[in-house]
Design a protein around this motif. Sequence first.
Motif, PDB file in Angstrom:
ATOM      1  N   MET A  75       1.819   0.014   4.710  1.00  0.00           N
ATOM      2  CA  MET A  75       1.707   0.866   3.531  1.00  0.00           C
ATOM      3  C   MET A  75       2.904   0.663   2.612  1.00  0.00           C
ATOM      4  O   MET A  75       2.765   0.606   1.377  1.00  0.00           O
ATOM      5  N   LEU A  76       4.101   0.555   3.196  1.00  0.00           N
ATOM      6  CA  LEU A  76       5.316   0.353   2.409  1.00  0.00           C
ATOM      7  C   LEU A  76       5.238  -0.958   1.620  1.00  0.00           C
ATOM      8  O   LEU A  76       5.523  -0.998   0.415  1.00  0.00           O
ATOM      9  N   MET A  77       4.856  -2.037   2.287  1.00  0.00           N
ATOM     10  CA  MET A  77       4.796  -3.331   1.617  1.00  0.00           C
ATOM     11  C   MET A  77       3.706  -3.356   0.542  1.00  0.00           C
ATOM     12  O   MET A  77       3.910  -3.895  -0.551  1.00  0.00           O
ATOM     13  N   ALA A  78       2.555  -2.770   0.845  1.00  0.00           N
ATOM     14  CA  ALA A  78       1.475  -2.711  -0.141  1.00  0.00           C
ATOM     15  C   ALA A  78       1.903  -1.885  -1.358  1.00  0.00           C
ATOM     16  O   ALA A  78       1.611  -2.243  -2.507  1.00  0.00           O
ATOM     17  N   GLY A  79       2.597  -0.770  -1.101  1.00  0.00           N
ATOM     18  CA  GLY A  79       3.061   0.069  -2.203  1.00  0.00           C
ATOM     19  C   GLY A  79       4.056  -0.650  -3.095  1.00  0.00           C
ATOM     20  O   GLY A  79       3.982  -0.561  -4.331  1.00  0.00           O
ATOM     21  N   LEU A  80       4.997  -1.372  -2.487  1.00  0.00           N
ATOM     22  CA  LEU A  80       5.962  -2.133  -3.282  1.00  0.00           C
ATOM     23  C   LEU A  80       5.271  -3.201  -4.122  1.00  0.00           C
ATOM     24  O   LEU A  80       5.665  -3.467  -5.266  1.00  0.00           O
ATOM     25  N   LEU A  81       4.231  -3.831  -3.559  1.00  0.00           N
ATOM     26  CA  LEU A  81       3.493  -4.855  -4.303  1.00  0.00           C
ATOM     27  C   LEU A  81       2.783  -4.232  -5.510  1.00  0.00           C
ATOM     28  O   LEU A  81       2.867  -4.764  -6.634  1.00  0.00           O
ATOM     29  N   VAL A  82       2.098  -3.107  -5.288  1.00  0.00           N
ATOM     30  CA  VAL A  82       1.404  -2.425  -6.386  1.00  0.00           C
ATOM     31  C   VAL A  82       2.412  -1.989  -7.451  1.00  0.00           C
ATOM     32  O   VAL A  82       2.197  -2.180  -8.660  1.00  0.00           O
ATOM     33  N   PHE A  83       3.520  -1.420  -7.008  1.00  0.00           N
ATOM     34  CA  PHE A  83       4.551  -0.932  -7.935  1.00  0.00           C
ATOM     35  C   PHE A  83       5.124  -2.078  -8.766  1.00  0.00           C
ATOM     36  O   PHE A  83       5.234  -1.985  -9.995  1.00  0.00           O
ATOM     37  N   GLY A  84       5.501  -3.171  -8.097  1.00  0.00           N
ATOM     38  CA  GLY A  84       6.136  -4.282  -8.790  1.00  0.00           C
ATOM     39  C   GLY A  84       5.202  -4.988  -9.758  1.00  0.00           C
ATOM     40  O   GLY A  84       5.587  -5.305 -10.889  1.00  0.00           O
ATOM     41  N   VAL A  85       3.960  -5.233  -9.328  1.00  0.00           N
ATOM     42  CA  VAL A  85       2.996  -5.915 -10.197  1.00  0.00           C
ATOM     43  C   VAL A  85       2.663  -5.050 -11.412  1.00  0.00           C
ATOM     44  O   VAL A  85       2.616  -5.539 -12.554  1.00  0.00           O
ATOM     45  N   ALA A  86       2.449  -3.745 -11.184  1.00  0.00           N
ATOM     46  CA  ALA A  86       2.130  -2.850 -12.297  1.00  0.00           C
ATOM     47  C   ALA A  86       3.292  -2.760 -13.284  1.00  0.00           C
ATOM     48  O   ALA A  86       3.085  -2.718 -14.505  1.00  0.00           O
ATOM     49  N   SER A  87       4.511  -2.749 -12.780  1.00  0.00           N
ATOM     50  CA  SER A  87       5.675  -2.714 -13.667  1.00  0.00           C
ATOM     51  C   SER A  87       5.758  -3.991 -14.499  1.00  0.00           C
ATOM     52  O   SER A  87       5.991  -3.942 -15.714  1.00  0.00           O
ATOM     53  N   PHE A  88       5.568  -5.140 -13.850  1.00  0.00           N
ATOM     54  CA  PHE A  88       5.640  -6.419 -14.558  1.00  0.00           C
ATOM     55  C   PHE A  88       4.551  -6.498 -15.626  1.00  0.00           C
ATOM     56  O   PHE A  88       4.797  -6.926 -16.757  1.00  0.00           O
ATOM     57  N   VAL A  89       3.339  -6.074 -15.284  1.00  0.00           N
ATOM     58  CA  VAL A  89       2.242  -6.074 -16.250  1.00  0.00           C
ATOM     59  C   VAL A  89       2.543  -5.122 -17.402  1.00  0.00           C
ATOM     60  O   VAL A  89       2.213  -5.401 -18.569  1.00  0.00           O
ATOM     61  N   GLY A  90       3.192  -3.988 -17.103  1.00  0.00           N
ATOM     62  CA  GLY A  90       3.546  -3.033 -18.145  1.00  0.00           C
ATOM     63  C   GLY A  90       4.437  -3.633 -19.214  1.00  0.00           C
ATOM     64  O   GLY A  90       4.395  -3.221 -20.376  1.00  0.00           O
ATOM     65  N   GLY A  91       5.254  -4.614 -18.834  1.00  0.00           N
ATOM     66  CA  GLY A  91       6.116  -5.267 -19.816  1.00  0.00           C
ATOM     67  C   GLY A  91       5.341  -6.051 -20.858  1.00  0.00           C
ATOM     68  O   GLY A  91       5.876  -6.348 -21.936  1.00  0.00           O
ATOM     69  N   TYR A  92       4.090  -6.412 -20.559  1.00  0.00           N
ATOM     70  CA  TYR A  92       3.246  -7.147 -21.500  1.00  0.00           C
ATOM     71  C   TYR A  92       2.399  -6.214 -22.364  1.00  0.00           C
ATOM     72  O   TYR A  92       1.592  -6.691 -23.178  1.00  0.00           O
TER      73      TYR A  92
END
Length: 528
Positions: free
Chosen positions: A76-93
């Motif tokens: 759950m921790l690793m999946a959450g970090l992946l969702v968080f990081g990808v969503a943040s990176f996409v937010g920059g666009y």
Amino acid sequence: MTRAPSKPLVLAALLAASFVINLDTTLVNVALPTLTRELGTSTAQLQWVVDAYNLVFAALLLTSGSLSDRFGRKGMLMAGLLVFGVASFVGGYANSSAELIAARAVMGLGAAMTFPATLSLLTGVFTSRKERALSIGLWGATAGMAIALGPIVGGFLLEHYSWSSVFYALGPVSLAVIALVARFVPRSRNPLPHRLDFLGLVLSAGFMGLLVYTVIEAPDRGWASPASLAGFAGAVLLLIAFIAGERRTDEPMLDVRLFKDMRFSAASAAVTVAFFTLFGFIFLMTQYFQFVRTYSPLSTGVHLLPVAVSVAVGSPLGTRLAVRAGTKAIVTVGLALQAIFYFWVAGVIFPTLGYGVIALQMVVYGLGMGLTSAPATESIMGAVPSDQAGVGSAVNDSTRLLGGTLGVAVIGSVYASLYDARLSSALPATLPTPLTDLAHQSVGAAFGVSGQLAAHGQPAVADAVRQAATGAFDHGLSVGCVVAGLVAVAGALLAGVFLPAQPPQQPGPAHRPAESADTTSDRKDPVP
């Protein structure tokens, strides 16, 4: 034969995960003025850039904690970090405010998946009370440091790059933390998983989501407006339904009998109060530094460092002292220090106050925060059975988020109403109505009006507007500090009366603390 995980490396990986989530709490706030200029984001949209994250985070904390107990905390921790990081990176666009708000909501989902797992994994690895106290102290110190360092990191990025860099930065950092977790953190889950409590998952998400949404909207709608009252009533009904459902089911997601244990419920109340004052502090002091003392965002972050350092010192110190002197005494002292800070600020705040005094005040506050939050968290996790570590951690995180949301909403409402009232009587009567309305929006807008007047050859009126806005701000700030101080006093009294000094020597099997937890699952699933 498999080797046991290195505890320092496990701790480092989990603290890194906690740091990333907490850093975002204040990192994004620094970019809000830039979003207005470059994306044309309205005030209401700016609010939702922040609140979409908080709302989803709050609504799904208990659900994520329960699912991590059932399916595995490390995954759950690793999946959450992946969702968080990808969503943040996409937010920059993002090319529009709506796209950015959507990305922030997905980031809230990732944070909800990540944050409870950090604490539940930590208490599963560090099982003796002394080890657990020290590790939770460092966990609390990391959270405090990240919240205080957010404006510094955000200010640096904005001074050298575009607003998108604030979001891009969290993507690769999240991936690096995933690699650390994958390498060093052992797998952990409930060795005897229960069936999923779907009704509990839905009701808990509905209760937290509706409550936080109502608190977010209450300052604009009015705390006694029909919409606010309906929201609070609905949240109460959902809470009652959740409690009734959890008491009736044989395998609840959260054993609500835990709240009979004052180590759990009184400590949860202390954490709520501590984060009420923390986010109230951030709300008030960042405005004071940026508007009244005209510091840049980066400079504001640097001037907040005394808080970060003192929280970092106070958190591990607080948990160690709690083991020796008792949780009741340390948490009560911590809340009392927070109250002293707010009353001190209310009594002496003015635009030319020396920074040395302000820094000393922040040290008092930071120590109080560290002495409160970390020992109270240790008390909460010590009262939770090992098979509910994830949902117990989620309760702790929910109290933090709810307390912070209430702090901004309540103190912000007090400040805004007093600022508006004082400004109405202090502005020059000759000021045109459009400029008067603009000055009432915020102290920053009032200073902007003052600058416009000075640029158009009206220095006397400009100075009068600035003086009126400064006086109104100081009045709202002082009374807001008194409110926060009174809340901290109430928390200190509650902790002094209800919070047990030490855990029971022989806990019963129904409420077995984390140090008695079965670590069989960790031994069966060694480090990769």
